[in-house]
Design an enzyme around this catalytic site. Structure first.
Site, PDB file in Angstrom:
ATOM      1  N   CYS A 175       0.782  -1.162   0.045  1.00  0.00           N
ATOM      2  CA  CYS A 175      -0.070   0.075  -0.098  1.00  0.00           C
ATOM      3  C   CYS A 175       0.877   1.363  -0.110  1.00  0.00           C
ATOM      4  O   CYS A 175       0.273   2.189  -0.212  1.00  0.00           O
ATOM      5  CB  CYS A 175      -0.841   0.066   1.282  1.00  0.00           C
ATOM      6  SG  CYS A 175      -2.174  -1.177   1.230  1.00  0.00           S
ATOM      7  N   HIS A 184      -2.874   7.372   2.659  1.00  0.00           N
ATOM      8  CA  HIS A 184      -3.549   6.055   2.411  1.00  0.00           C
ATOM      9  C   HIS A 184      -4.772   5.662   2.857  1.00  0.00           C
ATOM     10  O   HIS A 184      -5.020   5.813   3.979  1.00  0.00           O
ATOM     11  CB  HIS A 184      -2.382   4.989   2.424  1.00  0.00           C
ATOM     12  CG  HIS A 184      -2.931   3.556   2.352  1.00  0.00           C
ATOM     13  ND1 HIS A 184      -3.611   3.229   1.365  1.00  0.00           N
ATOM     14  CD2 HIS A 184      -3.019   2.357   3.163  1.00  0.00           C
ATOM     15  CE1 HIS A 184      -3.893   1.884   1.469  1.00  0.00           C
ATOM     16  NE2 HIS A 184      -3.655   1.312   2.590  1.00  0.00           N
ATOM     17  N   ASN A 189     -10.526   0.314   0.385  1.00  0.00           N
ATOM     18  CA  ASN A 189      -9.004   0.568   0.444  1.00  0.00           C
ATOM     19  C   ASN A 189      -8.739  -0.112  -0.905  1.00  0.00           C
ATOM     20  O   ASN A 189      -8.971  -1.383  -1.247  1.00  0.00           O
ATOM     21  CB  ASN A 189      -8.704  -0.339   1.623  1.00  0.00           C
ATOM     22  CG  ASN A 189      -6.892  -0.386   1.693  1.00  0.00           C
ATOM     23  OD1 ASN A 189      -6.487  -0.077   0.604  1.00  0.00           O
ATOM     24  ND2 ASN A 189      -6.488  -0.740   2.853  1.00  0.00           N
TER      25      ASN A 189
END
Length: 360
Positions: A131, A273, A303
């Site tokens: 990520c 993020h 996500n």
């Protein structure tokens, strides 16, 4: 480790001049999510959850999932096409793909993406920092530009986490969606709109088991008896990851702010993020950056892994929420463990950034 581009002491008054130090400059951005919407009400009934429960824990109301047969490469292709159009179609000589869900273990995705975009012959390689991949890719692109190895770079961050989810694991299943975001960068001067002013990158391999897909690699192939079917799925130790993510993103953001000569009050837009709305809020409060300055779209897309930062930025830009010259702080955390942050001045974008939805 901190990797920083030269930046002046006072970005608030700087205008790019021939004497300003060189910098990587963002000149195009776009995002793409697949058309299928999976609302909280559409999650498996066996999980025993409802919309209010999921939203309270994650901030998510719905996420996008690719249909069977759609690959990470398909999402990357659409995001890349859109970003190139926003950048005006200038020649690109380097293509990077940030992903932890590649179409195949080998070869890398970037060379095929370059060819499909009509950029055959360009240098092309993949970056895997989970990520944190977009920020690692952004730093890699900046390095290529400032070293003279590239004149213009297309960086695409794309992940198809739906292919890694255990159908029986609600903790991961409620969070992840699929998507891609892309940016185009050129060599320019520090202080001009779009210029990237610095990076901070770090890792801690002692936490590699906190977020992982245990199977599917060379370890399993060399000793298959120690693995089972469940080892091909994504696993995360949520409580520990939450603490690490908040701590690392806060510290990394503070490092970049210091080197850019900014205070938290100077930050016009903050994009973390999109792991979980509670994590984004916790980091924002610790810096602190007020809620209205935080860029977020996790409630609609979930996500999306490495894609989450460029996807959130492209989404906000398409709605006119970002203005040229605004100070933007980015930060991410992912498996590895990896983390990173960057400071940049938002670019002037013409034509306008398209929405992240599929075209009609």
């Amino acid at each position: 480790m901190t990797s920083l581009l030269p930046c002046p002491e006072d970005q608030s008054t700087l205008r790019a001049t021939p004497s300003a130090p060189p910098a990587a400059v963002l000149e195009g951005i776009a995002g793409y999510v697949p058309p299928r919407v999976v609302a909280n009400s559409g999650l498996p009934s066996a999980w025993g959850i409802d919309d209010a429960w999921v939203h309270r824990r994650t901030g998510i109301h719905e996420r996008r999932r690719a249909d069977p047969g759609v690959s990470t490469g398909e999402l990357a292709l659409e995001a890349g096409r859109r970003a190139l159009a926003v950048a005006g179609g200038a020649p690109v000589d380097t293509v990077l793909v940030a992903t932890s869900t590649p179409d195949r273990p080998m070869p890398a995705m970037a060379p095929q993406l370059a060819t499909r975009l009509g950029l055959g012959g360009a240098a092309a390689w993949d970056v895997n920092a989970a990520c944190s991949g977009f920020l690692y890719g952004l730093a890699t692109a900046a390095g290529a530009l400032l070293s003279g190895c590239a004149d213009r770079v297309l960086l695409v961050a794309a992940d198809l986490y739906s292919t890694l989810l255990d159908p029986e694991d609600r903790s991961a299943g409620i969070v992840f969606g699929d998507g891609a975001g892309a940016v185009v960068l050129r060599r320019g001067r520090s202080g001009e709109p779009g210029s990237i002013l610095g990076f901070d990158l770090g890792s801690d391999g002692s936490g590699d088991e906190l977020i992982e897909v245990r199977g599917g690699g060379a370890r399993e192939r060399s000793a298959p008896d120690g693995y089972g079917p469940g080892d091909r799925y994504f696993r995360m130790q949520g409580r520990e990851v939450f603490q690490h993510a908040v701590t690392r993103m806060t510290q990394s953001s503070q490092t970049v702010l210091k080197h850019a000569g900014w205070s938290p009050e100077d930050v016009d837009r903050f994009c973390a993020h999109q792991a979980n709305a509670r994590i984004v809020k916790a980091v924002g409060e610790r810096l602190p950056v007020p809620g209205p300055r935080r860029v977020t779209n996790i409630e609609r897309v979930g996500n999306t892994g490495a894609a989450s930062i460029p996807l959130a930025l492209a989404d906000a830009a398409s709605r006119g929420e970002l203005n040229a010259g605004e100070r933007v702080l980015l930060t991410a955390f992912g498996a590895g463990l990896t983390w990173g942050s960057a400071a940049l001045l938002w670019p002037r974008l013409d034509p306008a950034v398209p929405g992240i939805e599929p075209s009609p």
